[in-house]
Design an enzyme around this catalytic site. Sequence first.
Site, PDB file in Angstrom:
ATOM      1  N   ASP A  15      -2.526   1.134   7.322  1.00 20.03           N
ATOM      2  CA  ASP A  15      -1.700   0.924   6.131  1.00 20.03           C
ATOM      3  C   ASP A  15      -1.221  -0.530   6.024  1.00 20.03           C
ATOM      4  O   ASP A  15      -1.105  -1.071   4.927  1.00 20.03           O
ATOM      5  CB  ASP A  15      -0.501   1.885   6.136  1.00 20.03           C
ATOM      6  CG  ASP A  15      -0.967   3.328   6.101  1.00 20.03           C
ATOM      7  OD1 ASP A  15      -1.392   3.775   5.021  1.00 20.03           O
ATOM      8  OD2 ASP A  15      -0.942   3.986   7.148  1.00 20.03           O
ATOM      9  N   GLU A  63      -1.168  -1.532  -4.855  1.00 18.33           N
ATOM     10  CA  GLU A  63      -2.376  -0.764  -5.127  1.00 18.33           C
ATOM     11  C   GLU A  63      -2.060   0.321  -6.142  1.00 18.33           C
ATOM     12  O   GLU A  63      -1.020   0.984  -6.058  1.00 18.33           O
ATOM     13  CB  GLU A  63      -2.906  -0.157  -3.828  1.00 18.33           C
ATOM     14  CG  GLU A  63      -4.326   0.351  -3.936  1.00 18.33           C
ATOM     15  CD  GLU A  63      -4.905   0.705  -2.593  1.00 18.33           C
ATOM     16  OE1 GLU A  63      -5.701  -0.098  -2.068  1.00 18.33           O
ATOM     17  OE2 GLU A  63      -4.565   1.774  -2.060  1.00 18.33           O
ATOM     18  N   ASP A 119       0.887  -1.162   0.000  1.00 19.01           N
ATOM     19  CA  ASP A 119       0.000   0.000   0.000  1.00 19.01           C
ATOM     20  C   ASP A 119       0.925   1.212   0.000  1.00 19.01           C
ATOM     21  O   ASP A 119       1.434   1.613   1.041  1.00 19.01           O
ATOM     22  CB  ASP A 119      -0.897   0.001   1.239  1.00 19.01           C
ATOM     23  CG  ASP A 119      -1.771   1.249   1.300  1.00 19.01           C
ATOM     24  OD1 ASP A 119      -2.250   1.704   0.249  1.00 19.01           O
ATOM     25  OD2 ASP A 119      -1.969   1.772   2.423  1.00 19.01           O
TER      26      ASP A 119
END
Length: 167
Positions: free
Chosen positions: A141, A69, A10
Amino acid sequence: MTTRRILGIDPGSRITGIGIIDTDGRRNQHVFSTCLRLGDASFPERLGTIFSELTRIIREYQPLEMAIESVFVSNNPASALKLGQARGAAICAGVIAGLPVAEYSPKEVKQATVGKGGADKAQVQHMVKLLLSLQGRLQVDTADALAVALCHAHASHLQQRLRSTVA
């Protein structure tokens, strides 16, 4: 069935979430997760830290695949550019290590993890904890990075099954 180790990322220019899981296509197991807190260093130094720390983690945990991502559309172009550069530093670490890299939108990650693309952060955290049998508090996160890895585990397993059906 063969076990695969997947690194989920992420990306962020201030905090980058990292999650590693093992999967056999049916069961997923948490291996490692952390957040790179990049602090107030200059932006180029933060990018260097993302690259060097991911390189170290890849060397230590030996994942076979990487999932990250993709950039979401932001109202702030400067933030979107910084996020893109953080992604680039992470992707370079994976590619240089020889990992295939898959990219998933935030909506795809939420859909695969929670079952709906509009899920909020708390729902993602909750489902990641359930899916990986984790206890205690899970940082946002870190949960997002593990969700990216889970998304890739589901998507790649489905693609593999479809290929074997066609063959």
